[in-house]
Design a protein around this motif. Structure first.
Motif, PDB file in Angstrom:
ATOM      1  N   ASP A 159      -4.605  -6.545  -5.269  1.00  0.00           N
ATOM      2  CA  ASP A 159      -4.165  -5.160  -5.209  1.00  0.00           C
ATOM      3  C   ASP A 159      -5.022  -4.342  -6.166  1.00  0.00           C
ATOM      4  OD1 ASP A 159      -2.632  -4.805  -7.979  1.00  0.00           O
ATOM      5  OD2 ASP A 159      -2.221  -6.807  -7.205  1.00  0.00           O
ATOM      6  N   TRP A 160      -5.106  -3.024  -5.895  1.00  0.00           N
ATOM      7  CA  TRP A 160      -5.913  -2.199  -6.804  1.00  0.00           C
ATOM      8  C   TRP A 160      -5.155  -1.865  -8.093  1.00  0.00           C
ATOM      9  CZ3 TRP A 160      -5.589   0.829  -1.858  1.00  0.00           C
ATOM     10  CH2 TRP A 160      -4.526   1.747  -1.835  1.00  0.00           C
ATOM     11  N   ASN A 161      -3.833  -1.826  -8.033  1.00  0.00           N
ATOM     12  CA  ASN A 161      -3.035  -1.375  -9.184  1.00  0.00           C
ATOM     13  C   ASN A 161      -3.232  -2.247 -10.416  1.00  0.00           C
ATOM     14  OD1 ASN A 161      -1.686  -1.395  -6.451  1.00  0.00           O
ATOM     15  ND2 ASN A 161      -0.659   0.353  -7.404  1.00  0.00           N
ATOM     16  N   GLN A 163      -5.832  -4.166 -11.007  1.00  0.00           N
ATOM     17  CA  GLN A 163      -7.231  -4.421 -11.354  1.00  0.00           C
ATOM     18  C   GLN A 163      -7.874  -3.277 -12.113  1.00  0.00           C
ATOM     19  OE1 GLN A 163      -9.886  -6.379  -8.501  1.00  0.00           O
ATOM     20  NE2 GLN A 163      -8.216  -6.323  -7.046  1.00  0.00           N
ATOM     21  N   GLU A 164      -7.293  -2.095 -11.990  1.00  0.00           N
ATOM     22  CA  GLU A 164      -7.951  -0.915 -12.543  1.00  0.00           C
ATOM     23  C   GLU A 164      -6.858   0.010 -13.084  1.00  0.00           C
ATOM     24  OE1 GLU A 164      -9.620   1.895 -13.847  1.00  0.00           O
ATOM     25  OE2 GLU A 164     -11.236   0.805 -12.818  1.00  0.00           O
ATOM     26  N   ASP A 165      -6.874   0.185 -14.411  1.00  0.00           N
ATOM     27  CA  ASP A 165      -5.830   0.997 -15.062  1.00  0.00           C
ATOM     28  C   ASP A 165      -5.586   2.336 -14.367  1.00  0.00           C
ATOM     29  OD1 ASP A 165      -5.219  -0.812 -16.894  1.00  0.00           O
ATOM     30  OD2 ASP A 165      -6.266   0.166 -18.588  1.00  0.00           O
ATOM     31  N   ARG A 166      -6.693   2.984 -13.972  1.00  0.00           N
ATOM     32  CA  ARG A 166      -6.530   4.323 -13.397  1.00  0.00           C
ATOM     33  C   ARG A 166      -5.847   4.282 -12.024  1.00  0.00           C
ATOM     34  NH1 ARG A 166     -12.344   6.495 -13.449  1.00  0.00           N
ATOM     35  NH2 ARG A 166     -12.625   4.294 -13.024  1.00  0.00           N
ATOM     36  N   LEU A 167      -5.734   3.100 -11.458  1.00  0.00           N
ATOM     37  CA  LEU A 167      -5.102   2.984 -10.134  1.00  0.00           C
ATOM     38  C   LEU A 167      -3.698   2.373 -10.230  1.00  0.00           C
ATOM     39  CD1 LEU A 167      -8.139   1.735  -8.014  1.00  0.00           C
ATOM     40  CD2 LEU A 167      -7.255   4.058  -8.230  1.00  0.00           C
ATOM     41  N   PHE A 168      -3.220   2.248 -11.444  1.00  0.00           N
ATOM     42  CA  PHE A 168      -1.939   1.555 -11.634  1.00  0.00           C
ATOM     43  C   PHE A 168      -0.814   2.201 -10.816  1.00  0.00           C
ATOM     44  CE2 PHE A 168       1.873   0.659 -14.339  1.00  0.00           C
ATOM     45  CZ  PHE A 168       1.920  -0.695 -14.057  1.00  0.00           C
ATOM     46  N   TYR A 169      -0.708   3.511 -10.869  1.00  0.00           N
ATOM     47  CA  TYR A 169       0.347   4.215 -10.130  1.00  0.00           C
ATOM     48  C   TYR A 169      -0.172   4.828  -8.824  1.00  0.00           C
ATOM     49  CZ  TYR A 169       3.472   4.131 -14.197  1.00  0.00           C
ATOM     50  OH  TYR A 169       4.290   3.742 -15.219  1.00  0.00           O
ATOM     51  N   THR A 251      10.707   1.915   3.906  1.00  0.00           N
ATOM     52  CA  THR A 251      10.701   3.363   3.769  1.00  0.00           C
ATOM     53  C   THR A 251      10.263   3.747   2.343  1.00  0.00           C
ATOM     54  OG1 THR A 251      12.104   5.289   4.028  1.00  0.00           O
ATOM     55  CG2 THR A 251      13.200   3.306   3.270  1.00  0.00           C
ATOM     56  N   VAL A 252      10.499   5.008   1.949  1.00  0.00           N
ATOM     57  CA  VAL A 252       9.969   5.463   0.658  1.00  0.00           C
ATOM     58  C   VAL A 252      10.637   4.823  -0.562  1.00  0.00           C
ATOM     59  CG1 VAL A 252       9.033   7.676   1.399  1.00  0.00           C
ATOM     60  CG2 VAL A 252      11.470   7.496   0.929  1.00  0.00           C
ATOM     61  N   ASN A 253      11.838   4.315  -0.369  1.00  0.00           N
ATOM     62  CA  ASN A 253      12.654   3.915  -1.506  1.00  0.00           C
ATOM     63  C   ASN A 253      12.829   2.399  -1.570  1.00  0.00           C
ATOM     64  OD1 ASN A 253      14.324   4.286  -3.677  1.00  0.00           O
ATOM     65  ND2 ASN A 253      16.159   4.636  -2.426  1.00  0.00           N
ATOM     66  N   THR A 254      12.225   1.772  -2.562  1.00  0.00           N
ATOM     67  CA  THR A 254      12.414   0.322  -2.726  1.00  0.00           C
ATOM     68  C   THR A 254      12.554   0.018  -4.216  1.00  0.00           C
ATOM     69  OG1 THR A 254      10.089  -0.255  -3.094  1.00  0.00           O
ATOM     70  CG2 THR A 254      10.824  -0.142  -0.786  1.00  0.00           C
ATOM     71  N   ASP A 255      12.848  -1.214  -4.539  1.00  0.00           N
ATOM     72  CA  ASP A 255      12.869  -1.642  -5.933  1.00  0.00           C
ATOM     73  C   ASP A 255      11.746  -2.653  -6.156  1.00  0.00           C
ATOM     74  OD1 ASP A 255      13.616  -2.053  -8.577  1.00  0.00           O
ATOM     75  OD2 ASP A 255      15.253  -3.418  -8.102  1.00  0.00           O
ATOM     76  N   TRP A 256      10.540  -2.302  -5.720  1.00  0.00           N
ATOM     77  CA  TRP A 256       9.380  -3.137  -6.063  1.00  0.00           C
ATOM     78  C   TRP A 256       8.142  -2.264  -6.116  1.00  0.00           C
ATOM     79  CZ3 TRP A 256      11.556  -4.016  -1.031  1.00  0.00           C
ATOM     80  CH2 TRP A 256      10.736  -3.713   0.053  1.00  0.00           C
ATOM     81  N   TRP A 257       7.079  -2.818  -6.657  1.00  0.00           N
ATOM     82  CA  TRP A 257       5.845  -2.051  -6.836  1.00  0.00           C
ATOM     83  C   TRP A 257       5.116  -1.936  -5.513  1.00  0.00           C
ATOM     84  CZ3 TRP A 257       5.649  -0.006 -11.545  1.00  0.00           C
ATOM     85  CH2 TRP A 257       4.532   0.789 -11.851  1.00  0.00           C
ATOM     86  N   ASN A 258       4.607  -0.734  -5.261  1.00  0.00           N
ATOM     87  CA  ASN A 258       3.903  -0.510  -3.998  1.00  0.00           C
ATOM     88  C   ASN A 258       2.415  -0.848  -4.170  1.00  0.00           C
ATOM     89  OD1 ASN A 258       3.190   0.382  -1.442  1.00  0.00           O
ATOM     90  ND2 ASN A 258       3.100   2.533  -2.052  1.00  0.00           N
ATOM     91  N   TYR A 259       2.144  -2.126  -4.391  1.00  0.00           N
ATOM     92  CA  TYR A 259       0.750  -2.544  -4.588  1.00  0.00           C
ATOM     93  C   TYR A 259      -0.079  -2.214  -3.353  1.00  0.00           C
ATOM     94  CZ  TYR A 259       2.368  -5.416  -8.519  1.00  0.00           C
ATOM     95  OH  TYR A 259       2.907  -5.859  -9.701  1.00  0.00           O
ATOM     96  N   GLY A 260      -1.223  -1.550  -3.565  1.00  0.00           N
ATOM     97  CA  GLY A 260      -2.081  -1.196  -2.430  1.00  0.00           C
ATOM     98  C   GLY A 260      -3.327  -2.056  -2.391  1.00  0.00           C
ATOM     99  N   GLY A 261      -3.968  -2.066  -1.213  1.00  0.00           N
ATOM    100  CA  GLY A 261      -5.278  -2.709  -1.123  1.00  0.00           C
ATOM    101  C   GLY A 261      -5.353  -3.843  -0.130  1.00  0.00           C
ATOM    102  N   GLY A 396      -0.745 -10.807 -13.342  1.00  0.00           N
ATOM    103  CA  GLY A 396      -0.385  -9.419 -13.029  1.00  0.00           C
ATOM    104  C   GLY A 396      -0.737  -9.135 -11.587  1.00  0.00           C
ATOM    105  N   GLY A 397       0.191  -8.435 -10.898  1.00  0.00           N
ATOM    106  CA  GLY A 397      -0.111  -8.021  -9.524  1.00  0.00           C
ATOM    107  C   GLY A 397       0.365  -9.010  -8.480  1.00  0.00           C
ATOM    108  N   ARG A 398       0.001  -8.681  -7.231  1.00  0.00           N
ATOM    109  CA  ARG A 398       0.397  -9.491  -6.087  1.00  0.00           C
ATOM    110  C   ARG A 398      -0.137 -10.910  -6.185  1.00  0.00           C
ATOM    111  NH1 ARG A 398       4.269  -8.041  -4.364  1.00  0.00           N
ATOM    112  NH2 ARG A 398       4.658  -6.189  -3.132  1.00  0.00           N
ATOM    113  N   ALA A 399       0.701 -11.847  -5.791  1.00  0.00           N
ATOM    114  CA  ALA A 399       0.254 -13.232  -5.641  1.00  0.00           C
ATOM    115  C   ALA A 399      -0.452 -13.347  -4.289  1.00  0.00           C
ATOM    116  CB  ALA A 399       1.465 -14.153  -5.689  1.00  0.00           C
TER     117      ALA A 399
END
Ligand code: GCB
Length: 679
Positions: A159-161, A163-169, A251-261, A396-399
């Motif tokens: 995931d990008w979140n 790997q790169e601080d600026r992409l965390f959120y 949908t928009v509302n979850t209780d987990w991180w929206n890891y992208g990439g 850290g991040g997606r397995a």
């Protein structure tokens, strides 16, 4: 041979021979691609010549008439946009990994996708812009405002979140580009580019041409690239967009991180022209001692002999494919040793058709319910489970890797589990394969979570697609015993109809496993200690599974001894969640929130409470490891982590881990395949 040893994708195969492009091997997709290409080229050439040669009024009319040609092109482009059908067991196919460093461009305004009038560049017959063209300035005056070659890189899978601080959120679009050389191992081979997953939407382009789009963040997809592939300097560009949408799944509302990439493996997969696309080799549902198998070919124009052999069990048979390119088998399986957590027996299975041969390792077992019991190989079993998010807290991040799977599932084994709930979306394929090896039964799930748009047909279609892609990928895994279609969805008629359609989808694809969903509990207004489960959807599931948080969101743990239950169905009960947050290393008394002692006490008292439910047949407490969640901001305690893990983000076990382990060990000692003693 271990599964890890069987992974053969890391070695590129280089051969110097050129591929012929005989008509037989031009697929439907490549035909339409060609038509599109030809039509747009033709149209452009024609327009140019009209512009040069005709009077203005004739020019306009002639150009209008020609508009039909690019429209044909656009129609063809639309036909291109679906991924190639799912493929079984791609991990064992020859090919080449595309994992590693990819150049990326972060594109929050989607400049690389839309022109300044907000028209997608790739909708044009001959796109004039768009990062997918992967352009370089033709000369020093040429204006090109991006450059992949000098842009930063990210590792794939990943995931990008993280790997790169600026992409965390960051939530939005990132363009990935990777160049590669590849020559198939022999003429007439077909080549696919396969993605384990990309969260959430992926637009994929090869050498400037759009291959298509995939929607859904956790399931695999592939595109055929046989005719677009060059021997060298291929440019593969993927726009990945993890923007959340109200009509999406989730949908928009979850209780987990929206890891992208590009969060999972990317591979080139090579097959013969005729190949085994899909298969299911499992015990027949209603005839014990028999294997029912179905093998689906791709590229068969006439009946083809398909063979299936399981050397370790003396099984070998052949059958001819039918008009749909499918061959079916019904075989004697009495010599097979059945797969179970105590003996996770897997057999080498080989399938051949024409020049194609594919190998798998498959376990055979029966799973069923009878009354209030869950039967594994006809014996009652108690599911000693735990829930798990797809995250490696130590890195850290997606397995995504075999090593990640071994770490997470290894912890579950240490806890004494025979069962794991892979929440709340499909995890990577390695998880199910390692679970097969380790003897862990699995609950697999799609992200139909909380407040989905129940009346939106596109949302339903999306959920069905994700479910289909998951089941197709994992239906040969003995470990998978439950398909779950939802988590904590609010009861209403449209929602029950929606979920019922998902149950029908599961049963049509795989009738051999159990269907469930994590449902909810509601209180009795007349009695503060009375809890009721009477969700009408419970009528359609094999298990009665529900999440309950008495002692955390619902009072304090001291309430637990008083709780009594009314359950609306006579079915095996699997408590899909209970738990409490605890910061690893924070010690206090048992009534101090976020202390290990609070969590420990809640586990003790919850187990005692659940023992009073006569039809209790398993549980997957929430959760094995702390996981990241933007819903959890409490400074110095949560800091963006849901702390309900039995293991902290640092890998250290909390006290409650040992409470659950003691309970599971006691069941295992009494008998692994019997429910715990009733009080
Ligand atoms: C739930 C949800 C899960 C949450 C958990 C919690 O019921 O199913 O996704 O993370 O509660 O910690 O609140």
């Amino acid at each position: 041979m271990k599964y890890t040893e069987a992974l053969r994708l890391t070695q590129p195969i280089h051969h110097a021979r050129l591929r012929p492009r005989g008509a037989l091997f031009v697929t439907m997709q490549s035909t339409t691609r060609l038509a599109f290409f030809m039509s747009s080229k033709l149209a452009l050439a024609a327009i140019q010549s009209i512009a040069k040669s005709q009077a203005p009024h004739l020019r306009a009319r002639a150009i209008l008439r020609l508009a039909i040609i690019p429209s044909l092109g656009l129609w063809c482009a639309a036909a291109l946009s679906a991924p190639a059908g799912p493929q079984q067991n791609v991990l064992s196919r020859p090919g080449m990994t595309l994992n590693g460093k990819w150049h990326v461009i972060v594109d929050p305004y989607e400049n690389g996708y839309y022109d300044y009038r907000r028209e997608p560049f790739d909708a044009a017959a001959a796109p004039r812009g768009g990062y997918f063209l992967d352009r370089k300035p033709a000369d020093r005056s040429d204006l090109v405002e991006y450059d992949f070659d000098t842009s930063p890189t990210l590792m794939v899978p990943g995931d990008w979140n993280s790997q790169e601080d600026r992409l965390f959120y960051y939530e939005g679009s990132v363009w990935y580009r990777r160049t590669f050389h590849y020559t198939p191992s022999s003429p007439n081979r077909r080549v696919f580019v396969h993605f384990g997953a990309a969260n959430y939407q992926a637009d994929v382009y090869l050498n400037g041409q759009k291959l298509g789009r995939h929607v859904g963040g956790f399931t695999p997809f592939a595109f055929e690239i046989t005719t677009l592939l060059k021997a060298s300097n291929n440019s593969l560009v993927v726009k990945v967009d993890n923007t959340r949408h109200a009509d999406a799944v989730p949908t928009v509302n979850t209780d987990w991180w929206n890891y992208g990439g590009l969060t999972r493996d990317v591979t080139l997969v090579e097959t013969p022209a005729l190949f085994i696309r899909d298969y299911q080799v499992q015990l027949a549902k209603n005839s014990p001692g028999r294997i029912a198998a179905r093998v689906q070919l791709d590229g068969a124009t006439a009946p083809v002999k398909v063979t299936l052999s399981i050397a370790g069990a003396g099984v070998s048979a052949s059958a001819m494919s039918d008009a749909e390119g499918a061959a079916t088998f019904n075989l004697d399986a009495r010599k097979l040793k059945l797969w179970s957590p105590e003996n996770p027996q897997l057999y080498g299975v080989s399938l051949t058709a024409g020049e194609d041969r594919i190998e798998d390792r498959i376990g055979f077992r029966r799973i069923a319910v009878r009354g209030n019991d869950i039967l594994l190989n006809d014996r009652s079993v108690f599911l000693r489970g735990i829930s798990l998010h797809e995250e490696n807290p130590l890195r850290g991040g997606r397995a995504y890797s075999v090593e990640d799977a071994r770490l997470l599932l290894g912890w579950a084994k240490e806890l004494g589990c025979n069962f794991v709930r892979l929440a709340h979306y499909p995890h990577n394929e390695h998880m199910a394969r390692i679970a097969d090896e380790l003897g862990l039964m699995l609950w697999e799930e799609v992200p139909v979570y909380w407040t989905i748009q129940w009346e939106n047909p596109q949302t339903l279609a999306n959920a069905k697609t994700q479910l289909t892609e998951l089941i197709t990928r994992d239906r040969n895994r003995a470990s998978v015993v439950v398909w779950s279609v939802a988590n904590e969805t609010p009861v209403s008629e449209p929602r029950t109809r929606f979920l019922k359609e998902l149950v029908d989808t599961v049963r049509a694809l795989d009738a051999t496993r159990l269907v469930s969903a994590a449902m909810e509990v509601h209180p009795d207004p007349a009695d503060p200690n009375h809890r009721i489960v009477d969700d009408p959807f419970g009528a359609y599931t094999d298990l009665l599974s529900f999440n309950q948080y008495v002692g955390w969101y619902d009072g304090l743990p001291d309430k637990l001894p008083q709780i009594r239950w009314s359950l609306g169905y006579q079915k095996p009960v699997v408590i899909s969640e209970f738990g409490a947050d605890a910061l690893q290393g924070f010690h206090a008394d048992r009534l101090t929130r976020f202390s290990e002692e609070y969590q420990e006490d809640l586990y003790r008292q919850t187990i005692a409470m659940l023992k009073r439910i006569p039809q209790w047949r398993g549980t997957t407490p929430w959760i094995l490891v702390d996981f990241r969640s933007p819903r959890r901001p409490l400074p110095h305690v949560q800091d963006g982590w849901n702390r309900k893990g039995l293991i902290g983000e640092n890998g250290m076990k909390k006290k409650a881990f040992f409470v659950l382990k003691d309970f599971y060990d006691s069941i295992e000692k009494s008998s692994d395949t019997l429910p715990p003693k009733r009080p």
